[in-house]
Design an enzyme around this catalytic site. Structure first.
Site, short mmCIF file in Angstrom:
data_model
loop_
_atom_site.label_atom_id
_atom_site.label_comp_id
_atom_site.label_asym_id
_atom_site.label_seq_id
_atom_site.Cartn_x
_atom_site.Cartn_y
_atom_site.Cartn_z
N THR A 61 -28.24 13.02 121.82
CA THR A 61 -28.51 11.79 121.08
C THR A 61 -29.98 11.40 121.26
O THR A 61 -30.78 12.16 121.81
CB THR A 61 -27.52 10.67 121.50
OG1 THR A 61 -27.71 9.56 120.62
CG2 THR A 61 -27.71 10.22 122.94
N LYS A 120 -32.62 14.53 119.44
CA LYS A 120 -31.87 15.26 118.41
C LYS A 120 -32.73 16.25 117.62
O LYS A 120 -32.21 17.22 117.07
CB LYS A 120 -31.22 14.27 117.42
CG LYS A 120 -30.01 13.57 117.99
CD LYS A 120 -29.49 12.54 117.00
CE LYS A 120 -28.03 12.72 116.75
NZ LYS A 120 -27.48 11.70 115.85
N ASP A 171 -22.54 14.97 112.48
CA ASP A 171 -22.55 13.57 112.03
C ASP A 171 -22.06 13.43 110.59
O ASP A 171 -21.23 12.56 110.28
CB ASP A 171 -23.97 12.99 112.13
CG ASP A 171 -24.36 12.67 113.56
OD1 ASP A 171 -23.48 12.36 114.37
OD2 ASP A 171 -25.58 12.74 113.87
N ALA A 199 -29.48 9.07 110.08
CA ALA A 199 -28.05 9.13 109.76
C ALA A 199 -27.85 9.42 108.28
O ALA A 199 -26.98 10.22 107.90
CB ALA A 199 -27.37 7.81 110.13
N TYR A 240 -21.15 0.13 113.64
CA TYR A 240 -19.86 -0.18 114.29
C TYR A 240 -19.98 -1.28 115.34
O TYR A 240 -19.03 -1.56 116.06
CB TYR A 240 -19.21 1.08 114.89
CG TYR A 240 -20.03 1.83 115.91
CD1 TYR A 240 -20.09 1.42 117.23
CD2 TYR A 240 -20.73 2.96 115.53
CE1 TYR A 240 -20.84 2.10 118.16
CE2 TYR A 240 -21.48 3.67 116.45
CZ TYR A 240 -21.54 3.23 117.76
OH TYR A 240 -22.29 3.91 118.67
#
Ligand code: ATR
Length: 295
Positions: free
Chosen positions: A75, A79, A115, A144, A238
């Site tokens: 992470t 990455k 992902d 993302a 989230y």
């Protein structure tokens, strides 16, 4: 199904290790999620958070490849640079330009990016629909968004429209996606009339921006009146689970896909690579504090 308490896993010389490399890791939900999954299936595996400074990444990954590791997750902030530390990188991860999952087989480290596939699986499992032949609008063009757009194109989305505050980044991402083979991606100005026109013909709306994330709860990435009931609305944020965008979408009668689904299903893909087994996703959702994703 065996329970955690009735089936404690011993840590011994046969324990397969898995880890998460990043810095800082204080907030990560992955150790709880994977360790619960290992215990539920009675697997002698252990998932460790491993904080690694940038300058130590090569040394640490070389050491891990010589140890009893089945693989690891990667992470922020490693990455991208991890790709220089591996023996091979899968083509989709190459196209995305980032690796979040590594397998180690016979001392050989191979990088993948789960992902995007985690996002697609969460739409299928939680939203109850396939992305094939669908028109998708994505908000955002960061890391993302890159993983999601590349995977959506690879997995057969009909059309992808990308809108971003900084339009040049949307252009760059759409160009990169189209160069992978399918000319399915274009950009849309982040302005209400243009967004409204495209949203009229959109099946799935995806927020990949950080708008609505703690501590900016209550903010919506597009004007609220543009959300209409014919959309499946996904937010990869989230924290909070219920973003303002999802609140509005629920009020309009949309099907919803929360961000926790992507987290769990990207982990499930790694779990399968490390163990060869299907991941117990319900237990993984449970471990990170929810029993079922909202429909
Ligand atoms: P990640 O790796 O989580 O994708 P990132 O690469 O920093 O994070 O990308 C964040 C995305 O959120 C970007 O698309 C960013 O837009 P810009 O490219 O214009 O920076 C978007 N974003 C962040 N804050 C925003 C805001 N206040 N309004 C609109 N978009 C925002």
């Amino acid at each position: 199904m065996r329970t955690e308490t009735s089936n404690p896993i011993p840590i011994d010389t046969r324990t397969r290790l898995v880890g998460l490399l990043g810095q800082p890791l204080g907030h990560s939900l992955s150790p709880a999620m994977h360790n619960r999954a290992f215990r539920i299936l009675g697997l002698n595996y252990c998932y460790l958070p491993i904080e690694v400074a940038d300058r130590d990444l090569k040394t640490v990954t070389a050491g891990i490849a010589k140890m009893n590791f089945a693989g690891y997750n990667v992470t922020i902030p490693h990455k991208i640079r991890i790709m220089d530390c591996l023996d091979a990188v899968d083509p989709l991860a190459q196209a995305i330009g980032a690796v979040n999952t590594v397998t180690i087989r016979n001392g050989r480290s191979t990088g993948y990016n789960t992902d995007g596939i985690g996002f697609v699986r969460s739409i299928e499992a939680v939203g109850g629909l396939s992305i094939k032949e669908k028109s998708i609008m994505m908000l955002g063009s960061g890391g993302a968004a890159r993983a999601i757009a590349m995977t959506l194109a690879q997995q057969g989305a009909a059309r992808i429209a990308i809108a971003n505050r900084t339009e040049a980044k949307a252009h760059a991402l759409a160009g990169d996606v189209n160069r992978q083979g399918r000319e399915c991606c274009r950009t849309v100005p982040m302005e209400p009339p243009a967004l409204e026109t495209v949203l009229r013909h959109t099946d799935i709306l995806v927020n990949t921006t950080s708008v609505g994330m703690h501590p900016r709860e209550g903010e919506c990435p597009i004007p609220e009146h543009l959300v209409h009931g014919g959309l499946v609305v996904c937010d990869i944020v989230y924290n909070p689970r219920q973003t303002r965008l999802l609140d509005i979408a629920r009020q309009k009668g949309c099907r919803l896909v929360e961000g926790l689904g992507m987290l769990v299903y990207q982990g499930a893909a790694g779990f399968r690579m490390w163990t060869g087994l299907e991941a117990p996703v319900d237990a993984m959702f449970d471990a990170i504090g929810q029993n079922a994703a909202v429909k």
